[in-house]
Design a protein around this motif. Structure first.
Motif, mmCIF file in Angstrom:
data_model
loop_
_atom_site.group_PDB
_atom_site.id
_atom_site.type_symbol
_atom_site.label_atom_id
_atom_site.label_comp_id
_atom_site.label_asym_id
_atom_site.label_seq_id
_atom_site.Cartn_x
_atom_site.Cartn_y
_atom_site.Cartn_z
ATOM 1 N N UNK A 8 15.049 0.099 4.151
ATOM 2 C CA UNK A 8 15.858 -0.358 3.169
ATOM 3 C C UNK A 8 16.975 0.550 2.369
ATOM 4 N N UNK A 9 18.068 0.165 2.187
ATOM 5 C CA UNK A 9 18.998 0.996 1.229
ATOM 6 C C UNK A 9 18.743 0.629 -0.111
ATOM 7 N N UNK A 10 19.440 1.028 -0.906
ATOM 8 C CA UNK A 10 18.822 1.236 -2.484
ATOM 9 C C UNK A 10 19.782 1.072 -3.482
ATOM 10 N N UNK A 85 29.111 -7.542 -3.529
ATOM 11 C CA UNK A 85 29.851 -6.459 -3.653
ATOM 12 C C UNK A 85 29.048 -4.908 -3.513
ATOM 13 N N UNK A 86 27.797 -4.869 -4.143
ATOM 14 C CA UNK A 86 27.117 -3.697 -3.977
ATOM 15 C C UNK A 86 26.406 -3.704 -2.388
ATOM 16 N N UNK A 87 26.231 -4.730 -1.803
ATOM 17 C CA UNK A 87 25.812 -5.094 -0.282
ATOM 18 C C UNK A 87 26.649 -4.221 0.607
ATOM 19 N N UNK A 88 28.043 -4.624 0.171
ATOM 20 C CA UNK A 88 29.150 -4.270 1.106
ATOM 21 C C UNK A 88 29.380 -2.579 0.821
ATOM 22 N N UNK A 89 29.067 -2.267 -0.455
ATOM 23 C CA UNK A 89 29.098 -0.677 -0.438
ATOM 24 C C UNK A 89 27.977 0.069 0.350
ATOM 25 N N UNK A 90 26.903 -0.586 0.528
ATOM 26 C CA UNK A 90 25.747 0.011 1.342
ATOM 27 C C UNK A 90 25.946 -0.339 2.907
ATOM 28 N N UNK A 97 22.800 4.877 -1.281
ATOM 29 C CA UNK A 97 22.443 4.426 -2.692
ATOM 30 C C UNK A 97 23.625 3.781 -3.565
ATOM 31 N N UNK A 98 23.485 2.924 -4.010
ATOM 32 C CA UNK A 98 24.507 2.336 -4.911
ATOM 33 C C UNK A 98 23.627 1.858 -6.402
ATOM 34 N N UNK A 99 24.482 1.289 -7.327
ATOM 35 C CA UNK A 99 23.596 0.901 -8.346
ATOM 36 C C UNK A 99 24.704 0.492 -9.592
ATOM 37 N N UNK A 100 24.104 -0.076 -10.768
ATOM 38 C CA UNK A 100 24.763 -0.365 -12.019
ATOM 39 C C UNK A 100 23.809 0.125 -13.084
ATOM 40 N N UNK A 101 24.344 1.147 -13.952
ATOM 41 C CA UNK A 101 23.554 1.603 -14.899
ATOM 42 C C UNK A 101 24.227 1.104 -16.318
ATOM 43 N N UNK A 102 23.500 0.067 -16.725
ATOM 44 C CA UNK A 102 23.991 -0.584 -18.046
ATOM 45 C C UNK A 102 23.031 -0.602 -19.068
ATOM 46 N N UNK A 103 23.129 0.452 -20.098
ATOM 47 C CA UNK A 103 21.637 0.425 -21.016
ATOM 48 C C UNK A 103 21.349 -0.872 -21.696
ATOM 49 N N UNK A 104 22.340 -1.632 -22.027
ATOM 50 C CA UNK A 104 22.124 -2.985 -22.516
ATOM 51 C C UNK A 104 21.086 -3.794 -21.747
ATOM 52 N N UNK A 105 20.932 -3.560 -20.270
ATOM 53 C CA UNK A 105 20.256 -4.192 -19.484
ATOM 54 C C UNK A 105 18.612 -4.076 -19.972
ATOM 55 N N UNK A 106 18.403 -3.128 -20.836
ATOM 56 C CA UNK A 106 17.091 -3.120 -21.340
ATOM 57 C C UNK A 106 16.717 -4.251 -22.200
ATOM 58 N N UNK A 107 17.552 -5.019 -22.385
ATOM 59 C CA UNK A 107 17.287 -6.239 -23.046
ATOM 60 C C UNK A 107 16.883 -7.395 -22.123
#
Length: 279
Positions: A8-10, A85-90, A97-107
């Motif tokens: 897989x890609x990540x 969208x992220x699938x197209x980047x990969x 590697x791609x991703x979404x780093x959003x700190x409020x996702x901790x909730x």
């Protein structure tokens, strides 16, 4: 049964915590030749879509037109666009590697986290989670200093008074962004242990830990810029013990819970402020 993730890609799901090195991490990963994190660090899609307290991240139609705002609005209107969208980047041959780093996702709820994993599973993409925790007392102090700095009020007297008010509020109602126990529980329900990278901000800036992180994300180790810290907020004044004690008291359950669940992280050593006030 899921296929071997080695094929897989990540997609990196970054769930915080706030003021725990996520901006630095995004900067290091996004500059890699084999990574593309798209047009944002913090997309604020999954929280705005599922949590009422984060609805303010939904762009309004009255907001000034910007390309990023338009694209985020489309993600929120049709969630499949977010995952596609992220699938197209990969799909680019050079990108692993791609991703979404959003700190409020901790909730996020475990159901939302599981949904994200399932959506990327269907696209033959492995979801790898990164959760960085910082000494909860220091994290709150850094967060409040950031607020004061943006207001142009980061001065000793203002900082003391502001933190006294913050400590009082925390006694009345805990901060969701500091609820590491909620995040740990949700992650354990939504993901397999091998999908999770749970570490301390205080240990992140070391070669062994960063090597482990790269391995977790299935990309080769690449030397990061150790000297550059993004959005770092340092203390401008010595805080009275009663202020620290009050904030520490509000975080005691979190500190004890993390220490019980993850004894290998040696919190007494790495979270000295919390270990002083949270017992």
């Amino acid at each position: 049964m899921r296929k071997s993730t080695q094929k897989y890609k990540v997609f990196l799901l970054g769930v915080g915590a706030q003021k725990a090195g996520t901006s630095w991490l995004h900067e290091q990963l996004h500059r890699r030749q084999d990574a593309d994190f798209g047009f944002c660090k913090e997309y604020h899609i999954l929280d705005a879509m599922t949590l009422p307290q984060f609805e303010h991240f939904r762009p309004t139609h009255a907001a000034p037109w910007k390309w990023r705002t338009w694209r985020r609005r489309r993600f929120l209107t049709d969630s499949s666009r977010y995952f596609d969208y992220f699938s197209r980047l990969l799909n680019k041959s050079s990108i692993q590697l791609t991703g979404d780093i959003t700190p409020s996702y901790s909730c996020l709820s475990p159901e939302t986290m599981a949904w994200v994993r399932q959506e990327f599973d269907q696209r033959n993409i492995a979801t790898r989670v990164v959760f960085l925790m910082r000494d909860p007392v220091e994290r709150i102090l850094s967060q409040q200093r950031m607020k004061l700095r943006k207001l142009g009020e980061l001065q000793p007297d203002m900082e003391r008074n502001h933190l006294l008010r913050t400590a009082h509020k925390l006694k009345q109602q805990s901060s969701q962004r500091s609820d590491y126990l909620h995040t740990l529980k949700a992650l354990s329900q939504a993901f397999a242990p091998t999908d999770l990278f749970i570490e301390l901000y205080e240990r992140l800036f070391t070669e062994p830990v960063y090597e482990q992180l790269c391995s977790h994300l299935m990309v080769p180790y690449q030397q990061p810029n150790w000297s550059h810290r993004v959005n770092e907020s340092r203390s401008t004044t010595d805080l009275p013990d009663d202020v620290l004690a009050s904030i520490g008291e509000s975080q005691a359950a979190v500190y004890r819970g993390v220490a019980d669940q993850l004894p290998e992280l040696d919190l007494c050593r790495h979270w000295p402020t919390a270990s002083r006030w949270c017992r």
